[in-house]
Design a protein around this motif. Sequence first.
Motif, PDB file in Angstrom:
ATOM      1  N   VAL A  87       0.830  -1.204   0.000  1.00 58.62           N
ATOM      2  CA  VAL A  87       0.000   0.000   0.000  1.00 58.62           C
ATOM      3  C   VAL A  87       0.865   1.254   0.000  1.00 58.62           C
ATOM      4  N   ARG A  88       1.943   1.235   0.743  1.00 60.42           N
ATOM      5  CA  ARG A  88       2.793   2.423   0.833  1.00 60.42           C
ATOM      6  C   ARG A  88       3.547   2.711  -0.456  1.00 60.42           C
ATOM      7  N   LYS A  89       3.609   1.728  -1.339  1.00 55.98           N
ATOM      8  CA  LYS A  89       4.229   1.958  -2.645  1.00 55.98           C
ATOM      9  C   LYS A  89       3.295   2.709  -3.589  1.00 55.98           C
ATOM     10  N   GLN A  90       2.015   2.791  -3.211  1.00 54.35           N
ATOM     11  CA  GLN A  90       1.014   3.452  -4.050  1.00 54.35           C
ATOM     12  C   GLN A  90       0.512   4.702  -3.339  1.00 54.35           C
ATOM     13  N   SER A  91       0.203   5.713  -4.100  1.00 53.48           N
ATOM     14  CA  SER A  91      -0.400   6.899  -3.507  1.00 53.48           C
ATOM     15  C   SER A  91      -1.879   6.623  -3.267  1.00 53.48           C
ATOM     16  N   PRO A  92      -2.487   7.276  -2.263  1.00 52.00           N
ATOM     17  CA  PRO A  92      -3.927   7.121  -2.065  1.00 52.00           C
ATOM     18  C   PRO A  92      -4.731   7.448  -3.315  1.00 52.00           C
ATOM     19  N   ALA A  93      -4.259   8.416  -4.078  1.00 49.59           N
ATOM     20  CA  ALA A  93      -4.972   8.779  -5.310  1.00 49.59           C
ATOM     21  C   ALA A  93      -4.968   7.625  -6.304  1.00 49.59           C
ATOM     22  N   ASP A  94      -3.841   6.927  -6.415  1.00 52.02           N
ATOM     23  CA  ASP A  94      -3.771   5.781  -7.330  1.00 52.02           C
ATOM     24  C   ASP A  94      -4.683   4.647  -6.866  1.00 52.02           C
ATOM     25  N   ILE A  95      -4.716   4.421  -5.551  1.00 51.27           N
ATOM     26  CA  ILE A  95      -5.604   3.372  -5.027  1.00 51.27           C
ATOM     27  C   ILE A  95      -7.053   3.738  -5.300  1.00 51.27           C
ATOM     28  N   MET A  96      -7.375   5.002  -5.135  1.00 56.25           N
ATOM     29  CA  MET A  96      -8.736   5.480  -5.377  1.00 56.25           C
ATOM     30  C   MET A  96      -9.117   5.315  -6.847  1.00 56.25           C
ATOM     31  N   HIS A  97      -8.207   5.653  -7.731  1.00 56.05           N
ATOM     32  CA  HIS A  97      -8.474   5.481  -9.166  1.00 56.05           C
ATOM     33  C   HIS A  97      -8.637   4.006  -9.516  1.00 56.05           C
ATOM     34  N   GLY A  98      -7.852   3.153  -8.874  1.00 56.02           N
ATOM     35  CA  GLY A  98      -7.990   1.725  -9.120  1.00 56.02           C
ATOM     36  C   GLY A  98      -9.348   1.207  -8.696  1.00 56.02           C
ATOM     37  N   SER A  99      -9.839   1.688  -7.549  1.00 59.66           N
ATOM     38  CA  SER A  99     -11.169   1.311  -7.091  1.00 59.66           C
ATOM     39  C   SER A  99     -12.234   1.790  -8.065  1.00 59.66           C
ATOM     40  N   GLU A 100     -12.069   3.010  -8.539  1.00 54.74           N
ATOM     41  CA  GLU A 100     -13.022   3.565  -9.505  1.00 54.74           C
ATOM     42  C   GLU A 100     -13.012   2.766 -10.802  1.00 54.74           C
ATOM     43  N   ASP A 101     -11.838   2.429 -11.290  1.00 53.76           N
ATOM     44  CA  ASP A 101     -11.723   1.661 -12.537  1.00 53.76           C
ATOM     45  C   ASP A 101     -12.369   0.288 -12.399  1.00 53.76           C
ATOM     46  N   SER A 102     -12.243  -0.311 -11.227  1.00 51.68           N
ATOM     47  CA  SER A 102     -12.832  -1.621 -11.001  1.00 51.68           C
ATOM     48  C   SER A 102     -14.347  -1.568 -11.161  1.00 51.68           C
ATOM     49  N   SER A 103     -14.991  -0.529 -10.616  1.00 52.04           N
ATOM     50  CA  SER A 103     -16.443  -0.373 -10.754  1.00 52.04           C
ATOM     51  C   SER A 103     -16.827  -0.123 -12.206  1.00 52.04           C
ATOM     52  N   VAL A 104     -16.062   0.709 -12.875  1.00 52.43           N
ATOM     53  CA  VAL A 104     -16.362   1.030 -14.270  1.00 52.43           C
ATOM     54  C   VAL A 104     -16.288  -0.223 -15.141  1.00 52.43           C
ATOM     55  N   ARG A 105     -15.252  -1.024 -14.930  1.00 55.96           N
ATOM     56  CA  ARG A 105     -15.101  -2.245 -15.734  1.00 55.96           C
ATOM     57  C   ARG A 105     -16.240  -3.221 -15.475  1.00 55.96           C
ATOM     58  N   TRP A 106     -16.637  -3.337 -14.204  1.00 52.14           N
ATOM     59  CA  TRP A 106     -17.698  -4.290 -13.888  1.00 52.14           C
ATOM     60  C   TRP A 106     -19.030  -3.842 -14.496  1.00 52.14           C
ATOM     61  N   LEU A 107     -19.332  -2.559 -14.393  1.00 50.01           N
ATOM     62  CA  LEU A 107     -20.591  -2.061 -14.945  1.00 50.01           C
ATOM     63  C   LEU A 107     -20.605  -2.053 -16.467  1.00 50.01           C
ATOM     64  N   SER A 108     -19.445  -2.102 -17.073  1.00 51.00           N
ATOM     65  CA  SER A 108     -19.393  -2.085 -18.543  1.00 51.00           C
ATOM     66  C   SER A 108     -20.023  -3.335 -19.145  1.00 51.00           C
ATOM     67  N   LYS A 109     -20.188  -4.387 -18.348  1.00 54.15           N
ATOM     68  CA  LYS A 109     -20.777  -5.632 -18.848  1.00 54.15           C
ATOM     69  C   LYS A 109     -22.303  -5.632 -18.784  1.00 54.15           C
ATOM     70  N   LYS A 110     -22.887  -4.629 -18.159  1.00 58.60           N
ATOM     71  CA  LYS A 110     -24.324  -4.640 -17.887  1.00 58.60           C
ATOM     72  C   LYS A 110     -25.154  -4.513 -19.167  1.00 58.60           C
ATOM     73  N   GLN A 111     -26.392  -4.966 -19.094  1.00 57.65           N
ATOM     74  CA  GLN A 111     -27.376  -4.703 -20.131  1.00 57.65           C
ATOM     75  C   GLN A 111     -27.749  -3.226 -20.037  1.00 57.65           C
ATOM     76  N   PRO A 112     -27.415  -2.411 -21.029  1.00 57.50           N
ATOM     77  CA  PRO A 112     -27.693  -0.973 -20.915  1.00 57.50           C
ATOM     78  C   PRO A 112     -29.186  -0.683 -21.009  1.00 57.50           C
ATOM     79  N   LEU A 113     -29.600   0.400 -20.397  1.00 53.19           N
ATOM     80  CA  LEU A 113     -30.996   0.828 -20.437  1.00 53.19           C
ATOM     81  C   LEU A 113     -31.151   2.014 -21.381  1.00 53.19           C
ATOM     82  N   GLU A 114     -32.098   1.905 -22.298  1.00 53.26           N
ATOM     83  CA  GLU A 114     -32.449   3.042 -23.155  1.00 53.26           C
ATOM     84  C   GLU A 114     -33.614   3.826 -22.555  1.00 53.26           C
TER      85      GLU A 114
END
Length: 647
Positions: free
Chosen positions: A230-257
Motif C-alpha cells: 500500500v505504501r508503494k502506491q499513492s492514495p490517489a492511485d488506489i482510489m483510481h484503481g477502485s473507480e476503474d474496477s467499478s467502471v469495468r464491472w458495470l461495462s458488462k451490464k445490459q444498458p438501459l435506453e
Amino acid sequence: MIRHPNAILGNDKLLVSMDEKGDLLGLFYPGRDWAQHVGESKACIYKGGKLLWLDSPEWNVKQEYLGNTNIIKTHLTHFSGIEVSIHDFVHQSGPVLVRKYEITSKEHISGKFYYYSNFQVGETHRKNSAFCDVNSGLLVQYMQNFYIGLASAPGFEEWQVGKIQENGWVASARNDMEDGQLQQNMEDIGDMDNSIGWDLNLQSGETVTITQFITIASERQAIYDLLGDVRKQSPADIMHGSEDSSVRWLSKKQPLELSALEDDPLFKKEVKSLYDRSLISLNLLTDPDEGSCVASPEFDPAFEMCGGYGFCWNRDAVEVVLALMNAGYPEYAGKFFGWCKRTQLPDGSWFQRYWLDGKEAPSWGNFDDSTQIDETGSTLYAIDHYYRELEGTKRDEFLETIRETVWKGAKYLIRRTEQGLHDPCRCLWESEKGIFSYTNAAIYAGLKGAAHMAKENNEHVLAEKWYDRAELLRKQTIDKLWLKEGYFSRGIIESNVNRTVDSSMIGTFIPFGLLSPNDPDERAMILSMIEHIEKALRVPVNGYFGIKRYENDNYVGGNPWVVTTLWLSRALLTLAMSLKNKNDEYDLLVNKAVEYIKWTMRSATSTGLLSEQVDRNTGKAAWARPLGWSCALFIENALLLDQLKEE
C-alpha cells in the motif's frame, strides 16, 4: 447491538458497512458473512479540552457515492466552523480499506485528531492481543488467524493499546483520549481497544489531509506485506484503481435506453442511476467464487429482534442470480447452481439458509413441518430458467452436470405433495406453519422446470410424472385456496382456510406462472388479486403508496416493504406487456407500476441503497439495507421499463 448501515463498499476479499456519519459498522473478512471484526471504529477531534466525535448530533452530514463507484464521500460540518470530508474506498484487489480525512477550519485550531477502534477480531473481544510497532508505523490487533492493522500517511504520532474494562491495569484507549495525550502502551492482551493520534494545528482556512489504512489478513507477516504494498502506491492511485474496477464491472451490464420515459427525463435518469447502484450492491453481497449471496450485510448478529440477515437463503438468491443474468451477468447463476448442487440435502431439499461456504446456518427449519418447501421449488424453477437461456454445448453440459440435483429435488417435491397440495411447512415469511398458496406456486414452477429438463433429456416417463403432479397441484391450489371474494387465501393454517390478504399471492403469477395473463379467466384472477392487495395492503408514505406483506403484519411495526411493492409493480408491467395492443388498460397498468417504482426510489438511502422496508411514519429506509431481494426486483423492474412500447 442493532446497527443499520447507510453505505457499503468492498471488493472480492472484504465487505465494509458504515453509518451515515462514517462510523464503521461492519468489517467482514474473509467472507461477506463471517467474520465481522469491528465493534466501533471512528474518528474525533480534540479541541479546547473536549472530544468532538464525528458521529455526535452537533455535526451535519451529507453522504453519497461518487458516481457509479464504490467510493463513499461523507462531508461533515460543525457549528464551530470545522469541516471534515471523508473519502472511503477499498483497494482494487487487497483487503485494505482506505479512509482519507480532509480537515478544514474557519478558525485556528490547536488540538489532536484521533482515530479510535474497538475491534472484535474473530467476532470476539476475548483473548484478543494488540501491539504497536513504532518502527513500522503499524498498530495491530489479532486473534488466532485474524490480524487487523492500522497505519497512516502521515504516520501517527501517538497511540494507545488499551483495555476496555474499567478496572483494567491499562487505561482504555477511549478514556485515554480525554486529556489529549495518549499513554503509548506498546502491547497487551484481553478485551482490547486502541487509538492513534496526530497533532492538529490548523490556521484559518487551512486544510490538513490524514489518510488511514485498515488492513486485514490471516497471518502476521501478511499485514506487513500488505502495508508495504500500500505504501508503494499513492492514495490517489488506489482510489483510481477502485473507480476503474467499478467502471469495468458495470461495462458488462445490459444498458438501459428507457425510450418510453423520454417525457420524464429526471425519472429516467434516476432509474438508470438506481439500476447501476443495485447492480453494484448485488456484486458486493455475492460471493465471487460460490455465487451464493447474503440477504443483507448482518446488522443484528445477536438475533435481538430477528433471526439475522447475513446468510444465504435459496429463495432470495435465485431472485438475485436471475436478475443478474437478465442484466448481463450470467456467470453468477452458473456458480450459484454449482453451489446448490453441493449444498443439496440427501432428501433432495435445501436447508432454510446457509453460510456462504455452504455450511448450514443457524436455523428454525430442522423438521419437515418447519422447513420451507418453496425454497426447493424456486431453486428448480431457477435452474430450468437458466438452462433455457443456454445454447449449444453449454446447454448440454449444464444439463449433464445438474441432472442429479434436479431429479433429487423433483422427487422431494413429489414426496411432499402426495395429497395434491403440499404437506404442512413454514411460509416464505417464516412466521406461520401450514399449507400456502405461494409455496404451492413455487412447487408447481419447480416441478414444471424439472419436467422440462427431463423431457429435454429424453426421460419422458419422469417428465410426464412431474408435469402431471404440477398440474394436479395447480388445479387443487385454485380449487381449494381461491376464495369467492376474488383472491388466493394465504393458505390453510391449523386446518382452517386463512383469509388474510397476503401480498405473496402475486407469486402465483410472478414469477411462478401458475396463472397466465394470456388466459382471459386467469387474467381476471390476476387483476382481482392485485385489486385486493391494493385495497388491503397499501400504506401512504412519501407521496405514493407502499405495500405491506399482509394484513395485521406487526414485524418491525408493520411497515410497507420494498420487496412487496416492487413485486406488485413487476406484475403490473408484465400484465401491460402481455397486451397485444396499447390501450387505456395498458396506460393504467404502466402508470400504477411507475407510481410504485417512484415510491421505492424515494425510500432509498442518501447513497441509493434499497432496504427491506420503509418506515411508515418517516418514509425513510428501514431495517435490512441493502436487501439483495429488493435490489434484484428493482433491476427486473428497470429491465421491464426498458421494454415498454414507445409513444
